[in-house]
Design an enzyme around this catalytic site. Structure first.
Site, short mmCIF file in Angstrom:
data_model
loop_
_atom_site.label_atom_id
_atom_site.label_comp_id
_atom_site.label_asym_id
_atom_site.label_seq_id
_atom_site.Cartn_x
_atom_site.Cartn_y
_atom_site.Cartn_z
N SER A 258 0.84 -1.20 0.00
CA SER A 258 0.00 0.00 0.00
C SER A 258 0.87 1.24 0.00
O SER A 258 2.02 1.22 0.41
CB SER A 258 -0.90 0.00 1.22
OG SER A 258 -0.13 0.33 2.35
N LYS A 259 0.30 2.31 -0.49
CA LYS A 259 1.02 3.55 -0.67
C LYS A 259 1.55 4.09 0.66
O LYS A 259 2.60 4.72 0.71
CB LYS A 259 0.09 4.57 -1.33
CG LYS A 259 0.87 5.59 -2.08
CD LYS A 259 0.14 6.25 -3.21
CE LYS A 259 1.00 7.36 -3.77
NZ LYS A 259 2.39 6.97 -4.08
#
Ligand code: GLU
Length: 492
Positions: A258-259
């Site tokens: 995930s970012k």
């Protein structure tokens, strides 16, 4: 390549949402390797039925970014082919025709329920802790009523009529048979009220009509798998083979990539100076291993070895250190001229003046330490700018600052005597090292402060290497600056 006349057809089917997620890139790479290993076609299909998520220009960008990895398609929106159009929004009529067949055979039905009704049912189900699903209110409308209401202009979606009982067994090439209870399957929407198909419907119709032989996708789609197979059965079509690739997890914490935990888009990695060949090698090994355990593999070698049966089913771990290792390796495979070209944009971006600099020599000195191209600016700053450092860094072990200053003065006198034409790394070593020995000086007492005066860094190449690239004048001037700063200190 094997099987030249084989009709193997594998599609990469992204939604054009802007950037290419590493997970999707890995899907594209596996697709490409599989297609090419089997001598088949690699096809791009754009799944843009969810227009809310669409970003203008995303398709062109995606094609460009995959091209930078040499993942070249054989068919697609930009190339054409016998099975177009390759953009789902241009295929709406096809989906309409196909869904009519299911309506006629009773495998699908129109649902006229309003958003409000569906929302209130969902709320009730949630309150009762039931899985939210459609209550099949419209499932048994008569064909006449359904047709009449549609013709009268009432809004409707078209839903798939799932079997009410029994089970469905599907076959994944990696996992074998998986059985799902039909009672758990929702009567999913196939066509939305605006006439646009859902992913679930368009994907199956296209895979069939485009004669896709292997449906390849991330294992987040496993839960859709029974619904897909039921659709094939409803149409009377033979399903292709299905291969669900394992998930990619973050190394830290083990969650989905995930970012929040770092870069997730391929474009970010390219911008930072990860080389396409390193990303390809690294991503190919996310969940797949060649039978011969070879770890350094270029695209051609990957194609030769890529057997999908060697893909695992447990999640792959995204280990940035490993990617850095590959990148460092592939950086060192480039010759100096090409490395200079690769590094120059990052040096310019840092505001360095490259005109006067001996870039080849500078890069040659940094090559071994370089893991990501964008780090080149930080690694080489002292060739472009005067170094900044705390003078305490000049002090070697337990020498006094006065002693360090005296050492630098002595060194400076020796350096002054070396002719500019003789100012090479080898000569510097051949003059300074025997000199220190003869005078009974310890190397570190002279070379550490000299190196810090030249670079301002705790770690760097040797002072002989740095001085040879800086040239005589700059090298001595920096020693003088260090002496001056130590003088100032002693006056305080
Ligand atoms: N459009 C889907 C996605 O972007 C494709 C999944 C599939 O390949 O079936 O994930």
């Amino acid at each position: 390549m094997k099987n030249n006349n084989s009709p193997v057809r594998i599609r990469f089917a992204p939604s054009p949402t802007g950037f290419l997620h590493i997970g999707n890139f890995r899907v594209a790479l596996f697709d490409y390797l599989l297609a090419k290993n089997l001598g088949g076609n690699f096809i791009l299909r754009i799944e843009d039925t969810d227009q809310k998520r669409e970003v203008p220009g995303a398709t062109e960008k995606l094609i460009k970014v995959l091209k930078s990895f040499s993942l070249d398609f054989d068919e697609g929106p930009h190339l054409g082919g016998d099975f177009g159009p390759y953009i789902q929004s241009q295929r709406v009529n096809i989906y309409q025709q196909e869904v009519e067949k299911l309506l006629a055979s009773g495998k699908a039905y129109r649902c006229f329920c309003s958003e409000e009704r569906l929302a209130s049912r969902r709320a009730e189900q949630e309150a009762n802790k039931e899985a939210p699903r459609y209550d099949r209110h419209c499932r048994n409308l008569s064909a006449e009523e359904s047709k009449a209401r549609a013709e009268a202009g009432e809004a409707f979606v078209i839903r798939q009529k799932m079997p009410e009982e029994g089970s469905i067994t599907v076959f994944d090439e990696l996992r074998g048979e998986i059985t799902f209870k039909c009672a758990d399957l929702d009567d999913q929407v196939l066509i939305k009220s605006n006439g646009v198909p859902t992913y679930q419907f368009a994907n199956v119709v296209d895979d069939h009509l485009m004669k896709i032989t292997h449906v390849t996708r991330g294992d987040e789609w496993l839960s859709s798998f029974p619904k897909n197979i039921l659709l094939y059965q409803d149409f009377g079509w033979t399903p292709p083979r299905f291969i669900h690739f394992p998930l990619i997890l973050n190394k830290e914490g083990g969650g989905k990539l995930s970012k929040r935990k770092g870069d997730v888009f391929v474009e970010d990695y390219l911008a930072k100076g990860y080389l396409p060949e390193a990303l390809v090698n690294f991503c190919a090994l996310l969940g797949w291993h060649p039978a011969d355990d070879q770890e350094i593999l270029n695209l051609t070698e990957l194609i030769e070895r890529f057997d999908y049966r060697d893909i695992g089913v447990s999640p792959a771990v995204f280990d940035l250190e490993k990617l850095n290792y590959y990148n460092g390796y592939y950086i060192r495979q480039h010759d100096l001229d090409s490395l200079v070209e690769l590094c120059s944009p990052y040096l310019k971006e840092a505001g360095y003046d490259l005109k006067e600099a001996n870039l080849k020599a500078i890069i040659a000195l940094s090559r071994d330490r370089l893991k990501v191209l964008s780090e080149v600016a930080l690694l080489t700053h002292y060739f472009f700018k005067e170094p900044e450092y705390d003078i305490s860094l000049l002090i070697w072990k337990n020498l006094s600052s006065n002693q360090v200053r005296e050492n630098l003065k002595e060194l400076s006198t020796v350096l002054e005597e070396i002719l500019e034409v003789d100012w090479t790394k080898e000569n510097l070593e051949e003059i300074i090292l025997p000199y220190l020995k003869e005078k009974n000086h310890k190397n570190g007492d002279f070379l550490w402060p000299w190196r810090v005066a030249l670079t301002g860094e705790k770690a760097s190449p040797s002072p002989f290497e740095v001085a040879s690239v800086l040239g005589k004048d700059k090298s001595i001037a920096r020693v003088e600056v260090a002496i001056f700063r130590l003088d100032q200190k002693s006056l305080q």
